[in-house]
Design a protein around this motif. Structure first.
Motif, PDB file in Angstrom:
ATOM      1  N   SER A 132       9.248  40.226  36.212  1.00 27.76           N
ATOM      2  CA  SER A 132      10.587  39.812  36.677  1.00 27.76           C
ATOM      3  C   SER A 132      11.546  40.924  36.331  1.00 27.76           C
ATOM      4  O   SER A 132      11.435  41.566  35.292  1.00 27.76           O
ATOM      5  N   LYS A 133      12.501  41.128  37.239  1.00 23.83           N
ATOM      6  CA  LYS A 133      13.436  42.233  37.062  1.00 23.83           C
ATOM      7  C   LYS A 133      14.193  42.110  35.748  1.00 23.83           C
ATOM      8  O   LYS A 133      14.591  41.016  35.371  1.00 23.83           O
ATOM      9  N   ARG A 134      14.401  43.201  35.081  1.00 24.78           N
ATOM     10  CA  ARG A 134      15.289  43.202  33.921  1.00 24.78           C
ATOM     11  C   ARG A 134      16.426  44.163  34.211  1.00 24.78           C
ATOM     12  O   ARG A 134      16.221  45.393  34.227  1.00 24.78           O
ATOM     13  N   GLY A 145      19.102  46.815  34.185  1.00 23.94           N
ATOM     14  CA  GLY A 145      19.259  47.918  33.230  1.00 23.94           C
ATOM     15  C   GLY A 145      17.974  48.706  33.039  1.00 23.94           C
ATOM     16  O   GLY A 145      17.960  49.732  32.369  1.00 23.94           O
ATOM     17  N   THR A 146      16.851  48.227  33.645  1.00 23.15           N
ATOM     18  CA  THR A 146      15.607  48.994  33.553  1.00 23.15           C
ATOM     19  C   THR A 146      15.348  49.696  34.885  1.00 23.15           C
ATOM     20  O   THR A 146      15.716  49.173  35.947  1.00 23.15           O
ATOM     21  N   PRO A 147      14.691  50.888  34.837  1.00 21.60           N
ATOM     22  CA  PRO A 147      14.413  51.617  36.095  1.00 21.60           C
ATOM     23  C   PRO A 147      13.624  50.755  37.094  1.00 21.60           C
ATOM     24  O   PRO A 147      13.905  50.776  38.290  1.00 21.60           O
ATOM     25  N   ALA A 148      12.684  49.945  36.594  1.00 20.82           N
ATOM     26  CA  ALA A 148      11.827  49.156  37.506  1.00 20.82           C
ATOM     27  C   ALA A 148      12.649  48.177  38.339  1.00 20.82           C
ATOM     28  O   ALA A 148      12.302  47.852  39.474  1.00 20.82           O
ATOM     29  N   ALA A 149      13.764  47.720  37.797  1.00 22.23           N
ATOM     30  CA  ALA A 149      14.595  46.740  38.516  1.00 22.23           C
ATOM     31  C   ALA A 149      15.163  47.330  39.799  1.00 22.23           C
ATOM     32  O   ALA A 149      15.456  46.611  40.751  1.00 22.23           O
ATOM     33  N   GLU A 150      15.278  48.657  39.827  1.00 22.33           N
ATOM     34  CA  GLU A 150      15.853  49.325  41.012  1.00 22.33           C
ATOM     35  C   GLU A 150      14.756  49.831  41.938  1.00 22.33           C
ATOM     36  O   GLU A 150      15.038  50.422  42.962  1.00 22.33           O
ATOM     37  N   PRO A 176       0.717  33.949  15.250  1.00 22.28           N
ATOM     38  CA  PRO A 176       0.844  34.722  16.492  1.00 22.28           C
ATOM     39  C   PRO A 176       1.740  33.968  17.459  1.00 22.28           C
ATOM     40  O   PRO A 176       1.493  32.843  17.811  1.00 22.28           O
ATOM     41  N   LEU A 177       2.813  34.660  17.841  1.00 19.24           N
ATOM     42  CA  LEU A 177       3.794  34.000  18.707  1.00 19.24           C
ATOM     43  C   LEU A 177       3.315  34.066  20.145  1.00 19.24           C
ATOM     44  O   LEU A 177       2.712  35.053  20.542  1.00 19.24           O
ATOM     45  N   PRO A 178       3.664  33.054  20.958  1.00 15.15           N
ATOM     46  CA  PRO A 178       3.422  33.254  22.397  1.00 15.15           C
ATOM     47  C   PRO A 178       4.233  34.464  22.818  1.00 15.15           C
ATOM     48  O   PRO A 178       5.377  34.624  22.469  1.00 15.15           O
ATOM     49  N   ALA A 179       3.610  35.353  23.569  1.00 17.93           N
ATOM     50  CA  ALA A 179       4.285  36.622  23.867  1.00 17.93           C
ATOM     51  C   ALA A 179       5.587  36.359  24.613  1.00 17.93           C
ATOM     52  O   ALA A 179       5.699  35.429  25.382  1.00 17.93           O
ATOM     53  N   ALA A 180       6.578  37.157  24.326  1.00 17.17           N
ATOM     54  CA  ALA A 180       7.815  37.070  25.105  1.00 17.17           C
ATOM     55  C   ALA A 180       7.471  37.502  26.536  1.00 17.17           C
ATOM     56  O   ALA A 180       6.495  38.197  26.750  1.00 17.17           O
ATOM     57  N   PRO A 181       8.288  37.062  27.515  1.00 17.76           N
ATOM     58  CA  PRO A 181       7.945  37.399  28.892  1.00 17.76           C
ATOM     59  C   PRO A 181       7.901  38.904  29.074  1.00 17.76           C
ATOM     60  O   PRO A 181       8.401  39.664  28.313  1.00 17.76           O
ATOM     61  N   ASP A 182       7.196  39.306  30.168  1.00 20.91           N
ATOM     62  CA  ASP A 182       7.148  40.717  30.530  1.00 20.91           C
ATOM     63  C   ASP A 182       6.618  41.596  29.436  1.00 20.91           C
ATOM     64  O   ASP A 182       7.064  42.708  29.237  1.00 20.91           O
ATOM     65  N   GLY A 183       5.700  41.067  28.638  1.00 16.78           N
ATOM     66  CA  GLY A 183       4.961  41.965  27.779  1.00 16.78           C
ATOM     67  C   GLY A 183       5.718  42.480  26.581  1.00 16.78           C
ATOM     68  O   GLY A 183       5.234  43.283  25.828  1.00 16.78           O
TER      69      GLY A 183
END
Ligand code: SF4
Length: 492
Positions: A338-340, A342-347, A481-488
């Motif tokens: 999912s887009k974040r 402020g990150t290059p991938a979002a664009e 061990p926490l469930p991973a935060a989204p997007d790794g």
């Protein structure tokens, strides 16, 4: 006058859990007491936020909105917002939620008590964001969640620039703690009854780049092996690019380093890994897995995978499935991209339609579920020493079983023994059944080893919670061990 109460609400990764233990320690040091677990509010409510996913903002402002009427009914109540979203949004938070009293960042968590006091005296919101780390969080007082297991931060920040990740922008460049400080903290923890530590960093095996020693991480693992009384050492998260042979050798040759490795893959496609700026490729990743398995045959390896990264084709996704089949992970934390902002991938062009991502995600989860189960079935018949976990355990029909973690961090539910056993103690059991995400030991416990961790747990539950010993070396909390935060973003 009774002490003021506090509540820390934590979102996101292990780094935030670690920081929240410091926030609790700081508040207890300032005379606050923890509000009961089930309390809706407290005199001070602190949000330790995560900024990894699009709706992270909506969730925070939704929670703040729900607190506004409660604050209006409770004179003197204060609300503070910290963590990655505070570092990103800064005074936007008090503009959107003017009933917030304090906003602090990821680099100045130590300022919380002073900012709360200043906001109270001046009757105006305090927004204080530092651009770089002021104090290493590990030097701050802490309030641990667990009596026998602890997070030990070895570095903060990250020098990588993965295109989907906001962490470097919010937690800054990598800063390493001095090995001596880390070992002193571990020895202080062990003296308090801690028998398991998890070394924590955005990118633990890059540890040393800031202090000019490329082998500092493997040396640290070996040094942990010499700490008397330290039974289990884990670490999270390494980065495949920096995963070197000296680390594998240190893991294999240091008895108390557990046979468990969490190594994010993110994608199996070289083309997508390039677009993610992950600076390793499929061959290297599988090569590391092979070397780890050769040196530590019973290692449980887990990973993080993002499905639907911009531009991902069916062929790319097939490459991810190929690596999953080859690597045979014990477990995989899987995310739909999912887009974040402020990150290059979002664009980036080629954002993959949601339904395509969903369909691929379901295929990946189904494949991994199958593999997790097959890998767990290989454990049936094995005798394991399990560290007993806190909590109620698991109800199987009329039987309530205790739970714990095997050396490779697999979850094991086992029959409650005749003799008393405490969280932190060790129980030897024989695995009788495997499920996709846990093991069962239905037969009688083969032995119980009472440990200093169990003693520490007993001391803690018997007496009112003592404060952290102010040696500048904290006493700390509970790495489940926490469930991973989204997007790794499991801090990597
Ligand atoms: S994903 Fe991990 S390694 Fe990459 S930039 Fe984020 S924190 Fe650093």
């Amino acid at each position: 006058m009774s002490a003021k109460t506090y509540q820390v609400r934590t979102y996101g990764c292990q780094m935030n859990v670690h920081d929240s233990e410091r926030l609790a320690g700081l508040l207890e040091d300032a005379g606050y007491v923890r509000a009961p677990q089930d309390a809706e509010v407290a005199d001070v409510v602190v949000f330790n936020t995560c900024a990894v996913r699009e709706n992270a903002d909506n969730r925070l402002y939704g929670n703040l909105g729900r607190l506004a009427p409660k604050k209006a009914d409770r004179p003197g109540m204060q609300i503070a917002v910290g963590g990655c979203l505070a570092q990103k949004d800064r005074d936007t938070i008090v503009r959107r939620a003017p009933w917030v009293d304090v906003v602090f960042g990821t680099h100045n968590i130590g300022s919380l008590p002073v900012l709360l006091e200043r906001a109270r005296v001046r009757q105006e919101a305090q927004v204080e964001i530092a651009e770089s780390l002021e104090t290493f969080p590990s030097t701050l007082p802490t309030r641990r969640e667990s009596a026998y297991a602890a997070w030990v931060s070895i570095s903060v920040g990250c020098n990588n620039t993965c295109t989907f990740c906001i962490v470097p922008a919010l937690r800054g460049k990598e800063k390493d703690r001095r090995p001596g400080d880390i070992l002193a903290e571990i020895e202080a923890l062990v003296a308090e009854g801690v028998t398991e530590v998890t070394l924590l960093g955005q990118n633990v095996n890059a540890y040393g780049s800031d202090i000019g020693d490329r082998e500092a991480f493997s040396k640290l693992l070996r040094a942990c092996g010499k700490v008397e009384g330290l039974e289990r050492v884990r670490f999270t998260s390494p980065h495949p690019r920096d995963f070197t042979d000296d680390v594998i050798a240190a893991m294999a040759e240091t008895e108390n380093v557990m046979p468990q490795l969490h190594m994010p893959l993110q994608s199996g496609s070289d083309r997508v890994l390039k677009a993610m700026r992950r600076s390793y490729r499929q061959e290297r990743y599988l090569g590391i897995i092979e070397k780890v398995r050769a040196a530590i045959p019973d290692a449980a390896i887990s990973t993080d995978i993002i499905v639907g990264f911009p531009g991902e084709t069916e062929e790319d996704f097939e490459q991810t499935l190929h690596v999953v089949r080859e690597a045979r992970f014990a477990q995989a934390f899987t995310f739909q991209y999912s887009k974040r902002p402020g990150t290059p991938a979002a664009e980036m062009d080629g954002q993959v339609p949601k339904e395509v991502v969903q369909e691929r995600y379901e295929r990946l989860v189904a494949l991994q579920e199958e593999i997790s189960w097959e890998e767990n079935k290989k454990q049936v018949g094995r005798t394991l020493e399990v560290m007993v976990a806190e909590g109620e355990g698991r109800k199987d029909g009329a039987t309530r079983r205790l739970s714990g973690r095997a050396p490779d961090n697999r979850l094991v539910h086992f029959t409650r023994p005749e003799e008393p056993v405490r969280p932190g103690d060790m129980a030897t059991v024989e695995v009788s059944y495997a499920a996709p995400h846990h093991l069962l030991a239905e037969g009688p416990v083969l032995g119980v080893r009472r440990t200093r961790a169990g003693d520490a747990w007993e001391r803690r539950t018997a007496a009112p919670e003592p404060k952290g010993v102010m040696l500048g070396l904290p006493t700390v909390g509970v790495p489940e061990p926490l469930p991973a935060a989204p997007d790794g973003c499991r801090t990597c």
